[in-house]
Design an enzyme around this catalytic site. Structure first.
Site, PDB file in Angstrom:
ATOM      1  CB  SER A 158      -1.501   2.679   9.955  1.00 59.67           C
ATOM      2  OG  SER A 158       0.327   3.106   8.926  1.00 59.67           O
ATOM      3  CG  HIS A 166       8.594  -0.467  -1.569  1.00 56.59           C
ATOM      4  ND1 HIS A 166       8.709  -1.581  -1.369  1.00 56.59           N
ATOM      5  CD2 HIS A 166      10.154   0.513  -1.832  1.00 56.59           C
ATOM      6  CE1 HIS A 166       9.819  -1.713  -1.010  1.00 56.59           C
ATOM      7  NE2 HIS A 166      10.703  -0.493  -1.545  1.00 56.59           N
TER       8      HIS A 166
HETATM    9  C1  GRF Z   1       3.863   0.217   5.564  1.00 55.76           C
HETATM   10  O1  GRF Z   1       5.322   0.293   5.935  1.00 55.76           O
HETATM   11  C2  GRF Z   1       3.942  -0.200   3.594  1.00 55.76           C
HETATM   12  O2  GRF Z   1       4.929   0.699   2.546  1.00 55.76           O
HETATM   13  C3  GRF Z   1       4.765  -1.217   4.113  1.00 55.76           C
HETATM   14  O3  GRF Z   1       4.266  -1.976   5.118  1.00 55.76           O
HETATM   15  C4  GRF Z   1       3.496  -1.290   5.705  1.00 55.76           C
HETATM   16  C5  GRF Z   1       2.322  -1.621   6.527  1.00 55.76           C
HETATM   17  O4  GRF Z   1       2.528  -0.364   7.607  1.00 55.76           O
HETATM   18  N1  GRF Z   1       4.231  -1.827   2.193  1.00 55.76           N
HETATM   19  P1  GRF Z   1       0.143  -0.393   7.440  1.00 55.76           P
HETATM   20  O5  GRF Z   1       0.176  -1.641   8.218  1.00 55.76           O
HETATM   21  O6  GRF Z   1      -0.125   0.091   6.870  1.00 55.76           O
HETATM   22  O7  GRF Z   1       0.271   0.478   8.812  1.00 55.76           O
END
Ligand code: GRF
Length: 205
Positions: free
Chosen positions: A13, A114
């Site tokens: 996402s 993060h």
């Molecule tokens: C997000 O919460 C990001 O902060 C963390 O992993 C998750 C990834 O979500 N590092 P997506 O694959 O971008 O939906």
């Protein structure tokens, strides 16, 4: 123009929010390649639908060292024009630690998001850590990647209030909405050459 490589492992996402913003806001960067270490990452389909090239470099049964694996990633990035001179790499839910050699080669050209306000709650399960520790505020951090885990210079942060009845799930959802604003904005700042690194800090102009 600058070439962008995005590394993912799953849902994608954040990748999607970056790709959409590049189109909509005309960010001066070319989305060159999406690389996943997992063949079934949902983000791959999203990228393909948007007409962006994808590659899978499977890590599960990879025979070789972390550096051997990263060398495959690097050669794929370079093949698509994401070079140490002309590239930006976004880690977007990429569930692997990258080798010091990879970090060094692309010094100050790899960024990560993060789901906490660093330096609080680095590592895994950041949202759960915030709840378990009774934090009143949390949010997300976009930062440069250095050789530590979630320790590089911070580019930007967005903050949310933690509610008394928040669960890991409800908090993660509100943080994610902020991630989708913060990450494209950080890419824009980088592409417009507005981030200067001074020691452990960044100065945004
Ligand atoms: C997000 O919460 C990001 O902060 C963390 O992993 C998750 C990834 O979500 N590092 P997506 O694959 O971008 O939906």
């Amino acid at each position: 123009m600058l070439n962008l490589g995005i590394l993912i492992s799953g849902r994608g996402s954040n990748m999607e929010s970056i790709l959409k913003a590049i189109k909509r806001k005309k960010i001066p960067i070319n989305p060159a390649i999406i690389i996943s270490n997992k063949p079934d990452a949902k983000g791959l389909k999203i990228a393909q639908k948007m007409g962006i090239k994808t590659e899978v470099i499977e890590s599960k049964n990879f025979k070789g060292s972390r550096l051997d694996y990263d060398k495959k990633i690097i050669s794929t990035l370079e093949k698509h024009g994401v070079t140490p001179k002309n590239g930006l790499i976004c880690l977007a839910g990429f569930m692997r630690i990258i080798s010091p050699e990879f970090v060094k080669k692309y010094k100050n050209r790899i960024i990560n998001i993060h789901p906490a306000l660093l330096p609080s709650f680095p590592g895994l399960d950041a949202q759960k850590q915030a709840i378990d520790n009774g934090a009143k505020y949390s949010g997300c951090t976009v930062h440069f990647v250095d050789s530590g885990v979630d320790t590089g210079p911070i580019i930007l942060q967005l903050v949310i209030k933690v509610r008394n009845n928040d669960t890991e799930k409800t908090l993660s959802k509100r943080i994610l909405a902020k991630e989708h604003k913060a990450y494209p904005e950080a890419v824009r700042l980088f592409a417009e050459n507005r981030i200067k690194i001074v020691g452990r800090k960044t100065i945004i102009s």
